[in-house]
Design a protein around this motif. Structure first.
Motif, PDB file in Angstrom:
ATOM      1  N   UNK A  83      -1.074  13.021  -3.843  1.00  9.01           N
ATOM      2  CA  UNK A  83      -1.913  12.748  -5.012  1.00  9.01           C
ATOM      3  C   UNK A  83      -2.766  13.964  -5.370  1.00  9.01           C
ATOM      4  N   UNK A 117      -1.425  -3.532  -8.726  1.00  4.96           N
ATOM      5  CA  UNK A 117      -1.581  -2.512  -7.685  1.00  4.96           C
ATOM      6  C   UNK A 117      -0.255  -2.256  -7.007  1.00  4.96           C
ATOM      7  N   UNK A 174      10.045  -0.329  -7.363  1.00  5.49           N
ATOM      8  CA  UNK A 174      10.802   0.704  -6.647  1.00  5.49           C
ATOM      9  C   UNK A 174      12.256   0.660  -7.069  1.00  5.49           C
ATOM     10  N   UNK A 214       2.963   4.731  -8.279  1.00  7.32           N
ATOM     11  CA  UNK A 214       1.607   4.539  -8.755  1.00  7.32           C
ATOM     12  C   UNK A 214       1.221   5.853  -9.419  1.00  7.32           C
ATOM     13  N   UNK A 229       9.301 -10.341  -3.021  1.00  6.89           N
ATOM     14  CA  UNK A 229       8.216 -11.199  -2.558  1.00  6.89           C
ATOM     15  C   UNK A 229       7.541 -11.874  -3.733  1.00  6.89           C
ATOM     16  N   UNK A 269      -0.122   9.132   0.748  1.00  8.29           N
ATOM     17  CA  UNK A 269      -1.268   8.448   0.145  1.00  8.29           C
ATOM     18  C   UNK A 269      -1.006   6.956  -0.056  1.00  8.29           C
ATOM     19  N   UNK A 314      -1.549   3.390  -1.497  1.00  7.78           N
ATOM     20  CA  UNK A 314      -2.084   2.917  -2.774  1.00  7.78           C
ATOM     21  C   UNK A 314      -2.332   1.407  -2.781  1.00  7.78           C
ATOM     22  N   UNK A 315      -1.764   0.700  -1.808  1.00  9.76           N
ATOM     23  CA  UNK A 315      -1.863  -0.753  -1.849  1.00  9.76           C
ATOM     24  C   UNK A 315      -1.650  -1.332  -0.451  1.00  9.76           C
ATOM     25  N   UNK A 343       2.365  -5.858   3.765  1.00 11.83           N
ATOM     26  CA  UNK A 343       3.048  -4.631   3.365  1.00 11.83           C
ATOM     27  C   UNK A 343       2.042  -3.575   2.937  1.00 11.83           C
ATOM     28  N   UNK A 376       1.886  -0.032   0.563  1.00 13.06           N
ATOM     29  CA  UNK A 376       2.572   0.820  -0.403  1.00 13.06           C
ATOM     30  C   UNK A 376       1.887   2.164  -0.476  1.00 13.06           C
ATOM     31  N   UNK A 377       2.704   3.200  -0.619  1.00 12.00           N
ATOM     32  CA  UNK A 377       2.150   4.528  -0.831  1.00 12.00           C
ATOM     33  C   UNK A 377       2.702   5.055  -2.137  1.00 12.00           C
ATOM     34  N   UNK A 378       2.284   6.257  -2.489  1.00 14.47           N
ATOM     35  CA  UNK A 378       2.832   6.884  -3.685  1.00 14.47           C
ATOM     36  C   UNK A 378       4.360   6.897  -3.601  1.00 14.47           C
ATOM     37  N   UNK A 417       6.545   5.067  -1.205  1.00 12.68           N
ATOM     38  CA  UNK A 417       7.402   4.003  -0.703  1.00 12.68           C
ATOM     39  C   UNK A 417       6.630   2.724  -0.387  1.00 12.68           C
ATOM     40  N   UNK A 418       7.363   1.657  -0.165  1.00 10.41           N
ATOM     41  CA  UNK A 418       6.778   0.396   0.269  1.00 10.41           C
ATOM     42  C   UNK A 418       7.287   0.091   1.667  1.00 10.41           C
ATOM     43  N   UNK A 456      -8.162  -3.463   2.005  1.00  8.90           N
ATOM     44  CA  UNK A 456      -7.476  -4.023   0.839  1.00  8.90           C
ATOM     45  C   UNK A 456      -8.129  -3.494  -0.443  1.00  8.90           C
ATOM     46  N   UNK A 457      -9.452  -3.436  -0.435  1.00  6.32           N
ATOM     47  CA  UNK A 457     -10.185  -2.924  -1.605  1.00  6.32           C
ATOM     48  C   UNK A 457     -10.034  -1.417  -1.754  1.00  6.32           C
TER      49      UNK A 457
END
Lengths: 373, 126
Positions: free
Chosen positions: A33, A303, A307, A327, A357, B37, B39-40, B58, B60-62, B64-65, B84-85
């Motif tokens: 990022x 959020x 993919x 993202x 999901x 990074x 992201x989620x 799960x 998630x990053x920039x 992959x999940x 989470x926040x």
């Protein structure tokens, strides 16, 4: 595994490496990022030496490329670069490439790393079939390629060259660095201004030293910092640029990609032109009402990120498939590209992305997602 | 930096810090560095019961999940709402503030397959 001529540079900057198309390349140096933002706000240096660089020369070089490429080659000028597709007989995309015209019988074709071997074989096959007097010279191993991208790049280059900042987009010039030839083009794959540079492998260390003399790369406020393939991917996605293996492939016909500007179905009508491989098949697709699915951009207020491979739905009905998603570091929400049924491509169309999901609410959005100011 | 030795590590790169009949679950620094990074972050709701090796959420990053697994069987008793926040906590402090869930252990057998910090660190330098 093939190593980049910039490997030492990467190691000095703590790169994390990844294997890509048989090459060991830096995916990132720190945070993807941050590298992304650095390119959007200032400047980044990418090693793209894994890309293939193929010289095509000889008496029939232009006619040869005319047959290979979906876009007109005959109206190119010396010093011009052109983005074009290379198709198979079925109109599927073998690769997307940049053709650089040195003069009427000498061109450099920059191809994707993952397709280089395949394209070399394809080039040879087309050359032989047409008995073209053209030489195909793979110069990938003896050259390196770097991309400098970002709003502050041209200013930095202006300190070395008066000419380069005056280059128009998609133009290139050949500069002599002592006794070595360096090709500098105003092109890129990030949506930012900048250049791509092809240089002899032996000149890499010297060129980097010279170029980065006044750039204190390790300082937090450096104008130019190294950026990896990770940031390159999120940058190109924001810029709405397709990537082979995602938006482009042999099974995807060129017309459904939406890259209409790069496809000239009437190329053979000019006396200097010629029909390209795949042209007949694409004309048939067009005449039968066009491709069933088209590439669109999707944006989400979520959020979670779509993919590659996720199914796109309208209600319960499967109407498409995601090809890329991330993202968006610049926009702060997820963006994606997807092939969807052609009657659902209108901007604003509400669709769902099935993550396995949950179903994420997505909207068809115009591309590019990001355009520089 | 070495891995904290007050917990055990699974093949799928989660750390499990056992405290009595509960455990704290998180991702190893190695895993987080691979993800890049974040992201989620999503963890299944409090009260969710699961078998050993089942996905409990799960990340998630920039790029992959990725699923998150727990080596033991149990029930989620607390989710780290801070991470989470602010998913970047996972990048900045994966072994501390970036913990994901507190689990009530119902069967700890699966933890036997985990390795200690020294063994994990040998294979996954950070």
């Amino acid at each position: 595994m093939q190593e980049s001529p910039l490997k030492k540079f990467h190691q000095q900057h703590n790169a994390q490496f990844v294997e890509f198309a048989g090459w060991e390349m830096p995916i990132r140096y720190g945070s993807i990022v941050e590298e992304h933002r650095q390119v959007r706000e200032s400047g980044g240096l990418f090693d793209v030496s894994h890309m293939g660089r193929v010289k095509v020369s000889g008496r029939h070089a232009r006619r040869f490329l005319e047959v290979l490429c979906t876009r007109k080659i005959y109206d190119m000028q010396d010093g011009q670069c052109r983005y074009t597709l290379v198709c198979n007989e079925q109109g599927g995309v073998k690769d997307d490439v940049i053709v650089m015209r040195h003069d009427d019988d000498e061109y450099t074709v920059v191809v994707n790393a993952s397709n280089r071997e395949k394209l070399l074989a394809h080039f040879e096959q087309v050359r032989t079939a047409n008995d073209f007097a053209a030489k195909i010279d793979d110069q990938t191993a003896k050259t390196a390629m770097v991309a400098l991208q970002g709003p502050k790049v041209m200013e930095m280059i202006g300190k070395f060259s008066q000419e380069i900042p005056t280059l128009k987009r998609y133009r290139f010039t050949v500069k002599n660095l002592l006794i070595l030839k360096v090709v500098v083009s105003r092109t890129g794959y990030t949506g930012e201004d900048g250049v791509e540079v092809i240089l002899p492998t032996s000149a890499v260390d010297m060129a980097l030293k010279l170029l980065l003399k006044d750039v204190k790369m390790d300082q937090p406020d450096a104008a130019i910092k190294p950026a990896g393939l990770g940031a390159r991917d999120t940058l190109r996605l924001e810029a709405g640029m397709p990537l082979y293996g995602h938006e482009l492939g042999e099974e995807i016909d060129a017309l459904s990609t939406g890259l209409d500007f790069a496809i000239s179905l009437d190329k053979d009508q000019d006396e200097r032109g010629a029909a390209f491989v795949g042209q007949e098949a694409l004309k048939k697709i067009r005449d039968n009402g066009g491709p069933a699915r088209k590439l669109v951009g999707l944006t989400l207020d979520d959020k979670r990120t779509p993919r590659q491979g996720m199914v796109v739905r309208q209600g319960d009905r499967e109407i498409g498939i995601v090809t890329s998603g991330c993202m968006s570091p610049t926009l702060g929400h997820p963006i994606a590209m997807a092939y969807v049924d052609r009657d659902l491509t209108e901007i604003g169309t509400e669709l769902g992305v099935d993550t396995g999901r949950a179903t994420l609410a997505a909207k068809v959005a115009p591309m590019p997602f990001y355009k520089r100011g | 930096m070495s891995y904290p030795n007050d917990r055990v590590y699974s093949q799928s790169h989660e750390w499990h810090k056992v405290e009595g009949d509960e455990l704290l679950l998180g991702l190893s620094k190695f895993a987080v560095d691979q993800l890049t990074d974040v992201t989620y972050v999503e963890v299944k709701p409090v009260g969710t019961a699961f078998k050993a090796g089942e996905s409990i959420g799960e990340v998630e990053s920039v790029k992959t999940t990725s699923d998150v697994y727990c080596a033991a069987a149990g029930e989620i008793v607390e989710v780290n709402s801070k991470v989470v926040d602010d998913p970047s906590l996972l990048n900045s402090d994966p072994h501390g503030e970036g913990w994901l869930a507190k689990i009530k252990i119902t069967d700890k057998a699966g933890l036997d397959k985990c390795v200690d910090a020294e063994t994990y660190g040998r294979d996954h330098a950070n």
